[in-house]
Motif scaffolding. Sequence first.
Motif, PDB file in Angstrom:
ATOM      1  N   SER A  81      37.001 -45.323 -35.648  1.00 60.14           N
ATOM      2  CA  SER A  81      37.528 -46.675 -35.877  1.00 60.14           C
ATOM      3  C   SER A  81      37.937 -47.331 -34.564  1.00 60.14           C
ATOM      4  O   SER A  81      37.652 -48.515 -34.326  1.00 60.14           O
ATOM      5  CB  SER A  81      38.729 -46.627 -36.825  1.00 60.14           C
ATOM      6  OG  SER A  81      38.365 -46.097 -38.076  1.00 60.14           O
ATOM      7  N   GLN A  82      38.629 -46.555 -33.719  1.00 64.51           N
ATOM      8  CA  GLN A  82      39.016 -47.072 -32.413  1.00 64.51           C
ATOM      9  C   GLN A  82      37.792 -47.444 -31.594  1.00 64.51           C
ATOM     10  O   GLN A  82      37.745 -48.513 -30.966  1.00 64.51           O
ATOM     11  CB  GLN A  82      39.847 -46.025 -31.659  1.00 64.51           C
ATOM     12  CG  GLN A  82      40.418 -46.537 -30.343  1.00 64.51           C
ATOM     13  CD  GLN A  82      41.073 -45.422 -29.535  1.00 64.51           C
ATOM     14  OE1 GLN A  82      40.442 -44.420 -29.225  1.00 64.51           O
ATOM     15  NE2 GLN A  82      42.343 -45.614 -29.189  1.00 64.51           N
ATOM     16  N   PHE A  83      36.788 -46.577 -31.591  1.00 64.17           N
ATOM     17  CA  PHE A  83      35.547 -46.846 -30.872  1.00 64.17           C
ATOM     18  C   PHE A  83      34.877 -48.114 -31.391  1.00 64.17           C
ATOM     19  O   PHE A  83      34.389 -48.944 -30.615  1.00 64.17           O
ATOM     20  CB  PHE A  83      34.598 -45.652 -31.016  1.00 64.17           C
ATOM     21  CG  PHE A  83      33.182 -45.928 -30.602  1.00 64.17           C
ATOM     22  CD1 PHE A  83      32.856 -46.110 -29.264  1.00 64.17           C
ATOM     23  CD2 PHE A  83      32.168 -46.005 -31.547  1.00 64.17           C
ATOM     24  CE1 PHE A  83      31.550 -46.385 -28.880  1.00 64.17           C
ATOM     25  CE2 PHE A  83      30.865 -46.269 -31.169  1.00 64.17           C
ATOM     26  CZ  PHE A  83      30.555 -46.458 -29.839  1.00 64.17           C
ATOM     27  N   TYR A  84      34.868 -48.290 -32.718  1.00 67.81           N
ATOM     28  CA  TYR A  84      34.202 -49.451 -33.319  1.00 67.81           C
ATOM     29  C   TYR A  84      34.854 -50.767 -32.892  1.00 67.81           C
ATOM     30  O   TYR A  84      34.174 -51.701 -32.452  1.00 67.81           O
ATOM     31  CB  TYR A  84      34.220 -49.329 -34.841  1.00 67.81           C
ATOM     32  CG  TYR A  84      33.597 -50.510 -35.548  1.00 67.81           C
ATOM     33  CD1 TYR A  84      32.220 -50.690 -35.561  1.00 67.81           C
ATOM     34  CD2 TYR A  84      34.390 -51.467 -36.178  1.00 67.81           C
ATOM     35  CE1 TYR A  84      31.645 -51.780 -36.201  1.00 67.81           C
ATOM     36  CE2 TYR A  84      33.834 -52.559 -36.816  1.00 67.81           C
ATOM     37  CZ  TYR A  84      32.459 -52.711 -36.830  1.00 67.81           C
ATOM     38  OH  TYR A  84      31.895 -53.799 -37.445  1.00 67.81           O
ATOM     39  N   PHE A  85      36.183 -50.850 -33.016  1.00 73.06           N
ATOM     40  CA  PHE A  85      36.868 -52.110 -32.692  1.00 73.06           C
ATOM     41  C   PHE A  85      36.892 -52.359 -31.180  1.00 73.06           C
ATOM     42  O   PHE A  85      36.832 -53.513 -30.741  1.00 73.06           O
ATOM     43  CB  PHE A  85      38.279 -52.107 -33.277  1.00 73.06           C
ATOM     44  CG  PHE A  85      38.303 -52.264 -34.761  1.00 73.06           C
ATOM     45  CD1 PHE A  85      37.968 -53.472 -35.346  1.00 73.06           C
ATOM     46  CD2 PHE A  85      38.637 -51.200 -35.582  1.00 73.06           C
ATOM     47  CE1 PHE A  85      37.967 -53.628 -36.723  1.00 73.06           C
ATOM     48  CE2 PHE A  85      38.646 -51.341 -36.958  1.00 73.06           C
ATOM     49  CZ  PHE A  85      38.308 -52.554 -37.541  1.00 73.06           C
ATOM     50  N   PHE A  86      36.982 -51.289 -30.407  1.00 75.32           N
ATOM     51  CA  PHE A  86      36.904 -51.433 -28.959  1.00 75.32           C
ATOM     52  C   PHE A  86      35.548 -52.005 -28.541  1.00 75.32           C
ATOM     53  O   PHE A  86      35.473 -52.969 -27.766  1.00 75.32           O
ATOM     54  CB  PHE A  86      37.143 -50.073 -28.289  1.00 75.32           C
ATOM     55  CG  PHE A  86      36.524 -49.921 -26.932  1.00 75.32           C
ATOM     56  CD1 PHE A  86      37.027 -50.583 -25.835  1.00 75.32           C
ATOM     57  CD2 PHE A  86      35.407 -49.103 -26.755  1.00 75.32           C
ATOM     58  CE1 PHE A  86      36.443 -50.451 -24.580  1.00 75.32           C
ATOM     59  CE2 PHE A  86      34.830 -48.958 -25.516  1.00 75.32           C
ATOM     60  CZ  PHE A  86      35.345 -49.637 -24.420  1.00 75.32           C
ATOM     61  N   CYS A  87      34.471 -51.428 -29.072  1.00 77.23           N
ATOM     62  CA  CYS A  87      33.122 -51.898 -28.724  1.00 77.23           C
ATOM     63  C   CYS A  87      32.873 -53.312 -29.237  1.00 77.23           C
ATOM     64  O   CYS A  87      32.212 -54.117 -28.576  1.00 77.23           O
ATOM     65  CB  CYS A  87      32.070 -50.940 -29.279  1.00 77.23           C
ATOM     66  SG  CYS A  87      31.894 -49.428 -28.331  1.00 77.23           S
ATOM     67  N   THR A  88      33.391 -53.601 -30.433  1.00 79.56           N
ATOM     68  CA  THR A  88      33.223 -54.956 -30.987  1.00 79.56           C
ATOM     69  C   THR A  88      33.816 -55.997 -30.057  1.00 79.56           C
ATOM     70  O   THR A  88      33.198 -57.037 -29.784  1.00 79.56           O
ATOM     71  CB  THR A  88      33.900 -55.048 -32.366  1.00 79.56           C
ATOM     72  OG1 THR A  88      33.236 -54.177 -33.282  1.00 79.56           O
ATOM     73  CG2 THR A  88      33.850 -56.472 -32.903  1.00 79.56           C
ATOM     74  N   SER A  89      35.020 -55.726 -29.560  1.00 77.87           N
ATOM     75  CA  SER A  89      35.673 -56.649 -28.637  1.00 77.87           C
ATOM     76  C   SER A  89      34.873 -56.816 -27.348  1.00 77.87           C
ATOM     77  O   SER A  89      34.707 -57.935 -26.845  1.00 77.87           O
ATOM     78  CB  SER A  89      37.081 -56.155 -28.329  1.00 77.87           C
ATOM     79  OG  SER A  89      37.720 -56.987 -27.388  1.00 77.87           O
ATOM     80  N   GLU A  90      34.342 -55.696 -26.809  1.00 78.99           N
ATOM     81  CA  GLU A  90      33.583 -55.758 -25.563  1.00 78.99           C
ATOM     82  C   GLU A  90      32.267 -56.512 -25.746  1.00 78.99           C
ATOM     83  O   GLU A  90      31.898 -57.347 -24.909  1.00 78.99           O
ATOM     84  CB  GLU A  90      33.311 -54.338 -25.058  1.00 78.99           C
ATOM     85  CG  GLU A  90      34.545 -53.579 -24.616  1.00 78.99           C
ATOM     86  CD  GLU A  90      35.241 -54.251 -23.448  1.00 78.99           C
ATOM     87  OE1 GLU A  90      34.676 -54.253 -22.342  1.00 78.99           O
ATOM     88  OE2 GLU A  90      36.353 -54.780 -23.642  1.00 78.99           O
TER      89      GLU A  90
END
Length: 297
Positions: A81-90
């Motif tokens: 989940s952290q990876f998903y939202f982090f990548c989405t923002s980037e």
Amino acid sequence: MNQCLRFFLFGLFLLVYSVTICGNLLIITLVSTIKNLHTPMYFFISQLSISDILLTTTIVPNLLHILLNNGGTITFTNCISQFYFFCTSEVFECFLLTVMSYDRYVAICNPLHYYSIMTNAWCMKLGITCWLLGFSATFIDTQMTLKLQFCGPNIIDHFFFCDIVPLLELSCSDTFIVHLEIYVTGIPIVIIPTIIIVFSYTYIVLAVLRIPSSTGRQKAFSTCSSHLIVVSIFYFSLFSVYVLPKGGQTWLLNKIVSLLYTVFTPLINPIIYSLRNKDIKKIVLPYILMTYHQMNI
């Protein structure tokens, strides 16, 4: 890690996180409530602030937990989940900065038709498209990662968050397809936006140089200098971490640089746009004084 150092870093990152949230919320509030800021440029700046809040909230609370407890664990679900939202923002920021460079290109190179081109409806569509591309592109990477098998050791080779490279290193599956998919999707996500930004600013510089007066050139360039600084910081960090070769001290350096674009860039962005922008500076102080006065009534 030494206890005093941990507490110092905890206090530092807590302060950075608090100022980041407050600074970006201030920009969002100003843009949404002040009529003079209802322009395409400030709309995109407010979207950038939303992305920065998402990014820093995804990363920093977990970092604070790790510092406070001298280490920590994270479930696989929370890690993904952290990876998903982090990548989405980037990914969103990659596309948004491209859209903002196009906005500055139209403003400098085609000023007479600026408001007929950058209408509210068109800006809204561009913003929604950037978010949809961010969520959908990251969804593909996440799905590919979920298909891998992780059989230990489950120690993430990173300081404070689940990034794609250390995640793939933990897998006991063949990661060739995932690496290939990341490189293929990296072309429309990173390479094409970079090319568009370079071409946009090439035309902007040529247009500014054709302005006869030095005052006119300075005024024209000042409208896009803040965006250019943000783009430079963002892409420098991005290419340093994901393009340069990984190994030994280089990977250690990349983990340190990752602090720049995950923790400090969301803090820097509102500062750059507020301190270098006359419209924001004219509004911020009276707005803060008015809010303070209302709170004390």
